[in-house]
Design an enzyme around this catalytic site. Structure first.
Site, PDB file in Angstrom:
ATOM      1  N   ARG A  87       1.052   8.562 -20.301  1.00 67.73           N
ATOM      2  CA  ARG A  87       1.988   7.618 -19.317  1.00 67.73           C
ATOM      3  C   ARG A  87       1.652   8.306 -17.869  1.00 67.73           C
ATOM      4  NH1 ARG A  87       6.661   9.129 -21.015  1.00 67.73           N
ATOM      5  NH2 ARG A  87       6.973  10.980 -19.401  1.00 67.73           N
ATOM      6  N   TYR A 136       6.679  -6.251   4.746  1.00 67.35           N
ATOM      7  CA  TYR A 136       6.362  -7.129   3.797  1.00 67.35           C
ATOM      8  C   TYR A 136       7.902  -7.410   3.228  1.00 67.35           C
ATOM      9  CZ  TYR A 136       5.746  -8.205  -1.310  1.00 67.35           C
ATOM     10  OH  TYR A 136       5.808  -8.915  -2.569  1.00 67.35           O
ATOM     11  N   ASP A 159       2.001   2.085   4.936  1.00 66.38           N
ATOM     12  CA  ASP A 159       1.298   1.061   4.285  1.00 66.38           C
ATOM     13  C   ASP A 159      -0.057   0.459   5.021  1.00 66.38           C
ATOM     14  OD1 ASP A 159       0.709  -1.324   2.939  1.00 66.38           O
ATOM     15  OD2 ASP A 159       2.939  -1.953   2.356  1.00 66.38           O
ATOM     16  N   LYS A 180      -4.400  -6.261  -3.812  1.00 65.74           N
ATOM     17  CA  LYS A 180      -4.878  -7.000  -2.745  1.00 65.74           C
ATOM     18  C   LYS A 180      -6.369  -6.646  -2.428  1.00 65.74           C
ATOM     19  CE  LYS A 180      -0.720  -8.655  -2.085  1.00 65.74           C
ATOM     20  NZ  LYS A 180       0.223  -7.778  -2.988  1.00 65.74           N
TER      21      LYS A 180
END
Length: 380
Positions: free
Chosen positions: A51, A103, A176, A201
């Site tokens: 994980r 965003y 970001d 992206k």
């Protein structure tokens, strides 16, 4: 791989040299979810459970940390999952400063999460350092969020100046940098504490992986350790095949980004003088309010994203989007194919995006074809 190599060379080699026993040129895919103990109950391979310890993460995380000049990177199942881990590392009563232009999904989620989590949330103008300084001085601040260039209006924030204000107030800075990518900007070198990417992206670049990533300046930072814990216990991790695809995508990051940036510059310049276009927002244009800052903190280009507004309003903007043939009408950005989107329609009735605005994600097609497509759709 040696430190003397250019980052583009590191990326092309996947950030690692071939290894025993097969010395594969392409990095192998690791699928195991669990790992065997030895006779004493220890883990000879140093792994317990995939994980948060999957070998599939090692290559792409190491490469991304190298490209950003950071000490450690973490992969997530999406960019929003990465952002969520940062916010979950805060404690009730702390304060967040976020830019007004960012965003849309994150903007809406921030409002809800901060209210539910007991955080104070205040907004600042992306390109107004004076307002940011006043807000930081007005009350204790714990996290400064920066998005630059900011989607979809592409305002530019001076990372070094903003991060210095935050640092003086004892706040962490998260940037970001999805649009800029490490090809153009390294926010950690400018004073940021953490860099975020929607790796869906440009990092991956092929519209076939949803992923997110964070990179830290210092892995011994207690705040970063809380982010790591949020990922390990929250479980918003990337699958091994997606991690492998992301590493494969980053091997062509520099050539893709450079080609798309060059195309975007030409498209922006062409649109800027078109009679049907009211305005173009692209940091690479000298007329852009943030051009000087962008030129200082972005190297080798200004990104592959731009927006433009039509003189004849919303109906005309939607018609142009529908008439484009090479540009595909689709959400997302940063891939090899060029996309167009009437952004206000996607964001909904409360969107601050002008109704006459179209957002373009520029790909790596022949720029002549992109310009011809725009010419036929604009009809002039």
């Amino acid at each position: 791989m040696t430190d003397s190599l250019h980052p583009a060379t590191h990326a092309a080699h996947g950030g690692e040299a071939p290894r025993a026993p097969f010395y594969d040129v392409a990095p192998p895919l690791h699928l195991s979810t669990t790992f065997t103990r030895d006779a004493e109950g220890g883990y000879p391979g140093g792994r317990v459970y995939s994980r948060d310890q999957s070998p599939a993460y090692d290559g792409p995380e190491r490469l991304l940390a190298e490209l950003e000049g950071g000490e450690q990177a973490l992969l997530f199942s999406s960019g929003m999952a990465a952002a969520s881990a940062v916010l979950h590392a805060l404690t009730p009563g702390q304060r967040v400063l976020a830019p007004r232009a960012l965003y849309w999904a994150l903007r809406n989620w921030l409002r809800e999460f901060c209210a539910d989590w007991g955080l104070t949330l205040d907004w600042y103008a992306n390109d107004d350092l004076d307002e940011l300084a006043r807000l930081i001085q007005a009350a204790p601040t714990h996290l400064l969020w920066i998005e630059t260039p900011a989607n979809p209006s592409w305002e530019v924030t001076d990372i070094a100046a903003a991060a210095a204000l935050a640092r003086a107030a004892g706040a962490r800075t998260v940037v970001d940098s999805t649009v800029a990518t490490p090809v153009l900007t390294q926010p950690l070198a400018l004073g940021a504490d953490i860099v975020l990417h929607s790796a869906t992206k440009t990092l991956n670049g092929h519209s076939d992986v949803v992923a997110g990533a964070l990179v830290c300046a210092r892995q011994d930072d207690p705040f970063w350790q809380r982010v790591r814990r949020a990922r390990a216990l929250g479980g918003a991790v990337l699958g091994p095949f997606e991690a492998w695809l992301l590493q494969r995508g980053m091997r062509t990051l520099f050539v893709r980004a450079r080609a798309a940036n060059a195309n975007a510059q030409q498209v922006a310049e062409w649109l800027a003088v078109h009679p049907a276009v009211a305005s173009v927002s692209y940091p690479g244009l000298a007329s852009h309010p943030g051009h000087a800052v962008a030129a200082r903190q972005m190297r080798g280009g200004f990104g592959a994203m731009l927006s433009f507004r039509l003189r004849d309003g919303e109906a005309r903007a939607k018609a142009v989007a529908g008439q484009l043939k090479v540009f595909r009408q689709a959400t997302s950005l940063g891939a090899v194919e060029s996309l167009v989107e009437h952004r206000a329609s996607v964001e909904g009735a409360d969107s601050p995006v002008p109704r006459d605005l179209l957002r373009l994600s520029i790909g790596i097609e022949a720029v002549e074809d992109l310009l011809a497509d725009l010419r036929q759709a604009l009809g002039q």
